[in-house]
Design an enzyme around this catalytic site. Structure first.
Site, PDB file in Angstrom:
ATOM      1  N   SER A  81     -25.846  17.185 -38.061  1.00  0.00           N
ATOM      2  CA  SER A  81     -24.959  17.153 -39.223  1.00  0.00           C
ATOM      3  C   SER A  81     -23.717  17.970 -38.905  1.00  0.00           C
ATOM      4  CB  SER A  81     -25.674  17.765 -40.437  1.00  0.00           C
ATOM      5  OG  SER A  81     -24.729  18.082 -41.451  1.00  0.00           O
ATOM      6  N   SER A  82     -22.576  17.513 -39.397  1.00  0.00           N
ATOM      7  CA  SER A  82     -21.336  18.280 -39.194  1.00  0.00           C
ATOM      8  C   SER A  82     -21.476  19.665 -39.802  1.00  0.00           C
ATOM      9  CB  SER A  82     -20.156  17.552 -39.832  1.00  0.00           C
ATOM     10  OG  SER A  82     -20.172  16.199 -39.449  1.00  0.00           O
ATOM     11  N   HIS A  91     -23.408  10.065 -35.439  1.00  0.00           N
ATOM     12  CA  HIS A  91     -22.384   9.053 -35.724  1.00  0.00           C
ATOM     13  C   HIS A  91     -22.305   8.038 -34.565  1.00  0.00           C
ATOM     14  CE1 HIS A  91     -20.634  12.692 -37.909  1.00  0.00           C
ATOM     15  NE2 HIS A  91     -20.803  11.814 -38.882  1.00  0.00           N
ATOM     16  N   MET A 110     -16.850  10.608 -42.015  1.00  0.00           N
ATOM     17  CA  MET A 110     -15.861  11.613 -42.406  1.00  0.00           C
ATOM     18  C   MET A 110     -15.414  12.428 -41.195  1.00  0.00           C
ATOM     19  SD  MET A 110     -16.726  12.795 -46.246  1.00  0.00           S
ATOM     20  CE  MET A 110     -17.958  14.007 -45.825  1.00  0.00           C
ATOM     21  N   GLN A 146     -15.487  12.527 -53.340  1.00  0.00           N
ATOM     22  CA  GLN A 146     -16.943  12.698 -53.288  1.00  0.00           C
ATOM     23  C   GLN A 146     -17.344  14.167 -53.160  1.00  0.00           C
ATOM     24  OE1 GLN A 146     -17.433  10.262 -49.564  1.00  0.00           O
ATOM     25  NE2 GLN A 146     -18.942  11.822 -49.039  1.00  0.00           N
TER      26      GLN A 146
HETATM   27  P1  AMP Z   1     -20.612  11.600 -42.538  1.00  0.00           P
HETATM   28  O1  AMP Z   1     -19.470  11.687 -41.583  1.00  0.00           O
HETATM   29  O2  AMP Z   1     -21.437  12.831 -42.611  1.00  0.00           O
HETATM   30  O3  AMP Z   1     -20.202  11.042 -43.879  1.00  0.00           O
HETATM   31  O4  AMP Z   1     -21.599  10.512 -41.915  1.00  0.00           O
HETATM   32  C1  AMP Z   1     -21.140   9.241 -41.566  1.00  0.00           C
HETATM   33  C2  AMP Z   1     -22.320   8.344 -41.299  1.00  0.00           C
HETATM   34  O5  AMP Z   1     -23.089   8.901 -40.233  1.00  0.00           O
HETATM   35  C3  AMP Z   1     -23.262   8.234 -42.505  1.00  0.00           C
HETATM   36  O6  AMP Z   1     -23.721   6.890 -42.600  1.00  0.00           O
HETATM   37  C4  AMP Z   1     -24.375   9.175 -42.140  1.00  0.00           C
HETATM   38  O7  AMP Z   1     -25.611   8.845 -42.750  1.00  0.00           O
HETATM   39  C5  AMP Z   1     -24.436   9.008 -40.642  1.00  0.00           C
HETATM   40  N1  AMP Z   1     -25.076  10.161 -40.026  1.00  0.00           N
HETATM   41  C6  AMP Z   1     -24.777  11.473 -40.222  1.00  0.00           C
HETATM   42  N2  AMP Z   1     -25.631  12.252 -39.525  1.00  0.00           N
HETATM   43  C7  AMP Z   1     -26.472  11.418 -38.882  1.00  0.00           C
HETATM   44  C8  AMP Z   1     -27.593  11.612 -37.994  1.00  0.00           C
HETATM   45  N3  AMP Z   1     -28.000  12.831 -37.643  1.00  0.00           N
HETATM   46  N4  AMP Z   1     -28.227  10.516 -37.509  1.00  0.00           N
HETATM   47  C9  AMP Z   1     -27.812   9.264 -37.867  1.00  0.00           C
HETATM   48  N5  AMP Z   1     -26.774   9.016 -38.688  1.00  0.00           N
HETATM   49  C10 AMP Z   1     -26.118  10.074 -39.188  1.00  0.00           C
END
Ligand code: AMP
Length: 291
Positions: free
Chosen positions: A195-196, A47, A40, A71
């Site tokens: 985390s974002s 990421h 996202m 979502q």
């Molecule tokens: P998101 O943009 O938050 O939907 O995350 C996109 C992808 O990145 C998802 O598969 C998440 O599980 C993964 N992701 C997010 N944070 C982390 C992290 N700290 N370490 C590894 N993968 C991550």
């Protein structure tokens, strides 16, 4: 975007399904393996570790950036969710990804869109209990992304462990011809999972946040040695509240694959948590491997 993050003029950004398929189709015609990394946006090192793993498993990596409205719950942060496409594209180019897929909401959900993918069982409980419709939104958009891109492998973080199991189940159930690769969580030096949403934390909240990981790590260690789940859950919850977390949505121990509840760990399990620091909801999880 600063000068060091200039986007190379050759880095492709696809806005339509047709444009995406042109790139992936051409790569497949050349006999190349293609990886998809759905995100996202507001990209961070977590990421980018998915991109790095994708480059290891495939010849070409396409990353999607799509803030998926279906979502998010009505009271969640869809409107406020960070959007930084230019920076994201520059980070992806620097990390060695080969294309960005950034569809608009209209491309993903054109007028009249009426289909929902739901995955029973693994979607229930944990985040599913607190975010009604969330995993149906995730399963729907991920099934679309997989059909749109047609990758050989798609990568997801263990950070969102329930999401990873939902996607694994969905891909098996629907015979989607793709390998799903789970990637370990990338953490700050003090253990906080990247985390974002960490950007929402105040300095004081940020200093409390690593307690989440520390609590899981200690509980996982005890559970692996045979302590009762109830004991560790009660201890962990009180630790988090004492540290300054406002509330705990859940702290649970589940089977690592089926996500069914367990009372003593005899097979590989996972301890998972969602808790609020102020108004920010943080999630994390940890493997529990019986000794
Ligand atoms: P998101 O943009 O938050 O939907 O995350 C996109 C992808 O990145 C998802 O598969 C998440 O599980 C993964 N992701 C997010 N944070 C982390 C992290 N700290 N370490 C590894 N993968 C991550």
């Amino acid at each position: 975007m600063n000068a060091a993050m200039t986007l190379p003029s050759t880095f492709p950004i696809c806005r339509s399904v047709a444009a995406l398929r042109q790139y992936v189709g051409e790569w497949h015609r050349q006999g190349l393996r293609v990886a998809l990394v759905p995100t996202m946006g507001a990209l961070h090192a977590g990421h980018l570790s998915l991109v790095a793993r994708g480059l290891h498993l495939a010849d070409r990596v396409v990353t999607s950036v799509f803030v998926n409205p279906i979502q998010f719950g009505p009271k969640e942060d869809f409107a406020a969710y960070p959007r930084r496409e230019a920076e994201d594209a520059a980070l992806l180019a620097k990390a060695g990804a080969h294309a960005l897929y950034a569809p608009t909401v209209d491309v993903m959900y054109p007028e009249g869109f009426s289909t929902t993918v739901t995955v029973d069982g693994v979607s229930e409980g944990l985040c599913g209990a607190f975010r009604p419709g969330h995993f149906a939104g995730v399963a729907t958009v991920v099934s679309k992304l997989l059909l749109q891109a047609g990758p050989d492998v798609a990568l997801f973080g263990e950070k969102d462990y329930q999401q990873l199991q939902v996607i694994r189940r969905m891909v098996r159930d629907l015979d989607i011809p793709v390998h799903i690769e789970g990637v370990p969580t990338v953490r700050e030096a003090d253990g906080l999972a990247l985390s974002s949403r960490n950007a929402y934390l105040s300095a004081e909240q940020r200093s409390v946040a690593p307690t989440l990981h520390q609590t899981l790590a200690t509980a996982a260690d005890h559970l692996a040695k045979g302590t009762a789940v109830d004991t560790e859950v009660a201890w962990g919850t009180s630790q988090l509240l004492a540290a300054g977390f406002a509330s705990v949505d859940y702290l649970e121990v589940r089977d690592a694959v089926t996500l069914k509840p367990v009372s003593v760990v005899e097979r590989p399990a996972r301890i998972l948590v969602a808790a609020y620091l102020g108004k920010t909801r943080l999630i994390d999880n940890q493997a529990v491997v019986p000794a």
